[in-house]
Design an enzyme around this catalytic site. Structure first.
Site, PDB file in Angstrom:
ATOM      1  N   GLY A  62      -5.822   8.541  -2.138  1.00 29.74           N
ATOM      2  CA  GLY A  62      -5.934   9.965  -2.442  1.00 29.74           C
ATOM      3  C   GLY A  62      -6.477  10.254  -3.821  1.00 29.74           C
ATOM      4  O   GLY A  62      -7.292  11.170  -4.008  1.00 29.74           O
ATOM      5  N   SER A  86      -2.352   5.053 -11.905  1.00 30.09           N
ATOM      6  CA  SER A  86      -2.823   6.356 -12.391  1.00 30.09           C
ATOM      7  C   SER A  86      -3.711   6.211 -13.622  1.00 30.09           C
ATOM      8  O   SER A  86      -4.785   6.808 -13.708  1.00 30.09           O
ATOM      9  CB  SER A  86      -1.623   7.253 -12.722  1.00 30.09           C
ATOM     10  OG  SER A  86      -0.855   7.499 -11.573  1.00 30.09           O
ATOM     11  N   LYS A 122      -1.354  -1.039  -1.418  1.00 29.45           N
ATOM     12  CA  LYS A 122      -2.015   0.169  -1.918  1.00 29.45           C
ATOM     13  C   LYS A 122      -1.795   0.342  -3.419  1.00 29.45           C
ATOM     14  O   LYS A 122      -2.695   0.734  -4.146  1.00 29.45           O
ATOM     15  CB  LYS A 122      -1.496   1.398  -1.171  1.00 29.45           C
ATOM     16  CG  LYS A 122      -2.060   2.723  -1.666  1.00 29.45           C
ATOM     17  CD  LYS A 122      -1.548   3.886  -0.833  1.00 29.45           C
ATOM     18  CE  LYS A 122      -1.879   5.218  -1.473  1.00 29.45           C
ATOM     19  NZ  LYS A 122      -3.319   5.479  -1.583  1.00 29.45           N
ATOM     20  N   ARG A 131       4.968   3.831  -0.798  1.00 29.69           N
ATOM     21  CA  ARG A 131       6.233   4.170  -1.450  1.00 29.69           C
ATOM     22  C   ARG A 131       7.407   4.173  -0.462  1.00 29.69           C
ATOM     23  O   ARG A 131       8.557   3.980  -0.874  1.00 29.69           O
ATOM     24  CB  ARG A 131       6.122   5.500  -2.183  1.00 29.69           C
ATOM     25  CG  ARG A 131       5.059   5.472  -3.264  1.00 29.69           C
ATOM     26  CD  ARG A 131       5.299   6.466  -4.376  1.00 29.69           C
ATOM     27  NE  ARG A 131       4.127   6.540  -5.256  1.00 29.69           N
ATOM     28  CZ  ARG A 131       3.827   5.643  -6.178  1.00 29.69           C
ATOM     29  NH1 ARG A 131       4.602   4.599  -6.359  1.00 29.69           N
ATOM     30  NH2 ARG A 131       2.738   5.781  -6.925  1.00 29.69           N
ATOM     31  N   SER A 162      -1.708  19.851  -6.629  1.00 32.36           N
ATOM     32  CA  SER A 162      -1.666  18.482  -7.137  1.00 32.36           C
ATOM     33  C   SER A 162      -2.407  18.401  -8.468  1.00 32.36           C
ATOM     34  O   SER A 162      -3.513  18.918  -8.616  1.00 32.36           O
ATOM     35  CB  SER A 162      -2.324  17.531  -6.133  1.00 32.36           C
ATOM     36  OG  SER A 162      -2.541  16.270  -6.721  1.00 32.36           O
ATOM     37  N   SER A 163      -1.792  17.739  -9.441  1.00 36.88           N
ATOM     38  CA  SER A 163      -2.421  17.603 -10.757  1.00 36.88           C
ATOM     39  C   SER A 163      -3.694  16.774 -10.686  1.00 36.88           C
ATOM     40  O   SER A 163      -4.506  16.808 -11.612  1.00 36.88           O
ATOM     41  CB  SER A 163      -1.441  16.952 -11.746  1.00 36.88           C
ATOM     42  OG  SER A 163      -1.110  15.639 -11.315  1.00 36.88           O
ATOM     43  N   ASP A 195       6.726  11.398  -7.572  1.00 40.22           N
ATOM     44  CA  ASP A 195       6.537  10.095  -6.932  1.00 40.22           C
ATOM     45  C   ASP A 195       7.779   9.212  -6.964  1.00 40.22           C
ATOM     46  O   ASP A 195       7.828   8.200  -6.259  1.00 40.22           O
ATOM     47  CB  ASP A 195       5.363   9.349  -7.578  1.00 40.22           C
ATOM     48  CG  ASP A 195       4.021   9.844  -7.075  1.00 40.22           C
ATOM     49  OD1 ASP A 195       3.989  10.528  -6.044  1.00 40.22           O
ATOM     50  OD2 ASP A 195       3.005   9.554  -7.723  1.00 40.22           O
ATOM     51  N   ARG A 214      -8.076   6.665 -13.841  1.00 41.79           N
ATOM     52  CA  ARG A 214      -8.655   7.560 -14.845  1.00 41.79           C
ATOM     53  C   ARG A 214      -9.586   6.786 -15.774  1.00 41.79           C
ATOM     54  O   ARG A 214     -10.693   7.230 -16.094  1.00 41.79           O
ATOM     55  CB  ARG A 214      -7.534   8.234 -15.652  1.00 41.79           C
ATOM     56  CG  ARG A 214      -6.805   9.334 -14.890  1.00 41.79           C
ATOM     57  CD  ARG A 214      -5.444   9.651 -15.525  1.00 41.79           C
ATOM     58  NE  ARG A 214      -4.821  10.833 -14.933  1.00 41.79           N
ATOM     59  CZ  ARG A 214      -4.194  10.847 -13.756  1.00 41.79           C
ATOM     60  NH1 ARG A 214      -4.118   9.734 -13.039  1.00 41.79           N
ATOM     61  NH2 ARG A 214      -3.654  11.970 -13.292  1.00 41.79           N
ATOM     62  N   ARG A 227       5.927  13.222   2.991  1.00 39.76           N
ATOM     63  CA  ARG A 227       7.012  12.359   2.522  1.00 39.76           C
ATOM     64  C   ARG A 227       8.388  12.970   2.719  1.00 39.76           C
ATOM     65  O   ARG A 227       9.377  12.249   2.880  1.00 39.76           O
ATOM     66  CB  ARG A 227       6.789  12.007   1.041  1.00 39.76           C
ATOM     67  CG  ARG A 227       5.703  10.972   0.847  1.00 39.76           C
ATOM     68  CD  ARG A 227       5.504  10.605  -0.604  1.00 39.76           C
ATOM     69  NE  ARG A 227       4.535   9.511  -0.715  1.00 39.76           N
ATOM     70  CZ  ARG A 227       3.921   9.164  -1.840  1.00 39.76           C
ATOM     71  NH1 ARG A 227       4.177   9.830  -2.960  1.00 39.76           N
ATOM     72  NH2 ARG A 227       3.051   8.167  -1.855  1.00 39.76           N
TER      73      ARG A 227
END
Length: 409
Positions: A70, A24, A390, A366, A145-146, A292, A28, A323
């Site tokens: 994603g 994450s 991934k 995951r 989604s953030s 998550d 960014r 999920r």
């Protein structure tokens, strides 16, 4: 690749593992580096998603295929929309073409972006004609989604007048938004987050600087599960982590106290220690700020023969797979009684685990990693185990260092 998993012969674990940077934070930081080339990045994630993001950012005019990534889909949509002269078609895997992008596209269009859907309205692939975005105010539903929100915030410093973003409704995944704002602060952007309005100032120039990526707390979660399922006295040291983390999944250090796991924070690493048996009963938790880790927690509860009620999981419906339905199907293979809604998972305590089942991974990293710690309690198979690349390519190698037995079938 199909793997047969069984646990270490000795369940009193002692080991040290170095995990690469947060996916994450890396994605960014890579976007900010593309906007402001004076930024250097250290401890970058070695995940497929980070590689897809890095490769995508280097394209000027062509097809950009981000496969299953994603985060890259959302972030690159905003990036290319704001880059004058760039003309791309952004696409991905079959599953990616089923994951909605309309909320972000509409917000970008409000700001002046030129984006078209290639096939189905509201879904990738999308054709983006990059241009300077002149407007600086936009609104979004807050319960999405953030990543949609962060995508807009990350390009905001390049806007002539910054950005004012209004969020409508109850905000979810707040820690991920705060992570984005924390990274923007590092490059000199002024930010504010009050009630339902976020403001980001413009940044004209970034002096040469280094962004050091903290290791991934989502990846650490699987070792919390391993320690929880191991013997009292087990210890696993993980680097590189800090107590004041920007990552929302760091809440796992508090949550796993209920499973008997203590977290000891050192200067740049953590020690996970099994200090007591897990609390009995039903584990209940609202994970709206850290969805998550829901799969990890559910499997830990299964292995400890605990029930669980996990809520705040509405964003899991549009991940690499649905999920919630995937977890219901795979947990049930071990004999668990599981019910899911569109935003929660409920599992009854289980007396005995059905052995030697085969877990499907649904192209979801995951799923593979969340179930792996269960090998401490029973042996089983995992299909398409390579999907871990991934986010955590070294996962199976690191499990071997703990003594897990992995046989490729």
């Amino acid at each position: 690749m199909k793997l047969h998993l069984s646990g270490p012969s000795d369940h009193n674990l002692k080991s040290a593992i170095q995990i690469t940077g947060s996916k994450s934070e890396t994605n960014r930081s890579l976007l900010l580096q593309a906007l402001f080339p004076n930024i250097a990045i250290r401890n970058r994630s070695n995940s497929d998603d980070a590689d897809a993001m890095k490769k995508g950012l280097g394209v000027r005019s062509d097809m950009v295929d981000i496969h299953h990534a994603g985060t890259a889909m959302r972030f690159l949509t905003a990036y290319f929309a704001s880059q004058e002269g760039k003309d791309v078609v952004l696409t991905g895997s079959q599953r990616m073409t089923e994951r909605p992008i309309k909320v972000l596209v509409e917000a970008l269009k409000t700001l002046g972006a030129d984006i078209e859907y290639v096939n189905n309205e509201g879904y990738p692939p999308i054709r983006i004609h990059g241009k300077k975005l002149a407007k600086n105010k936009v609104s979004l539903p807050a319960n999405i989604s953030s990543q949609y929100i962060s995508a807009l915030l990350l390009i905001a410093p390049t806007f002539e007048n910054g950005l004012e973003l209004e969020l409508i409704g109850k905000i979810t995944s707040v820690p991920y938004i705060k992570m984005t704002l924390g990274l923007l602060n590092q490059i000199g952007a002024k930010t504010s987050f009050g009630k339902n309005t976020i403001k980001v100032s413009t940044v004209g120039h970034v002096s040469p600087m280094e962004m050091v990526i903290e290791s991934d707390w989502s990846s650490a979660s699987y070792f919390y599960s391993i320690v929880a399922l191991s013997d009292i006295g087990s210890e696993i040291k993980l680097g590189s982590y800090k107590k004041d983390s920007l990552q929302g999944d760091s809440v796992i250090s508090e949550l796993y106290k209920d499973f008997g796991v203590e977290t000891i924070f050192l200067s740049n690493e953590i020690v996970l220690k099994k200090v007591q048996d897990a609390k009995q009963g039903i584990f209940e938790c609202d994970l709206s700020n850290a969805p998550d880790i829901a799969q990890t927690i559910a499997v830990t509860c299964l292995g400890l023969r605990l029930g669980c009620n996990l809520t705040g999981l509405h964003t899991l419906k549009i991940k690499e797979t649905d999920r919630l339905e995937a977890m219901r199907a795979e947990l049930s293979k071990f004999g668990a009684e599981v019910k899911v809604t569109d935003k929660s998972l409920h599992m009854a305590p289980l007396s005995d685990l059905v052995p030697e089942v085969a877990i499907a991974t649904y192209n979801d990293h995951r799923m593979a990693m969340a179930f792996a710690p269960l090998a401490l309690r029973t042996s089983f198979k995992i299909n398409d185990a390579e999907v871990v690349s991934k986010s955590y390519p070294d996962f199976w190698k690191d499990l071997k260092t703990l003594g897990f037995q992995l046989q490729e079938l």
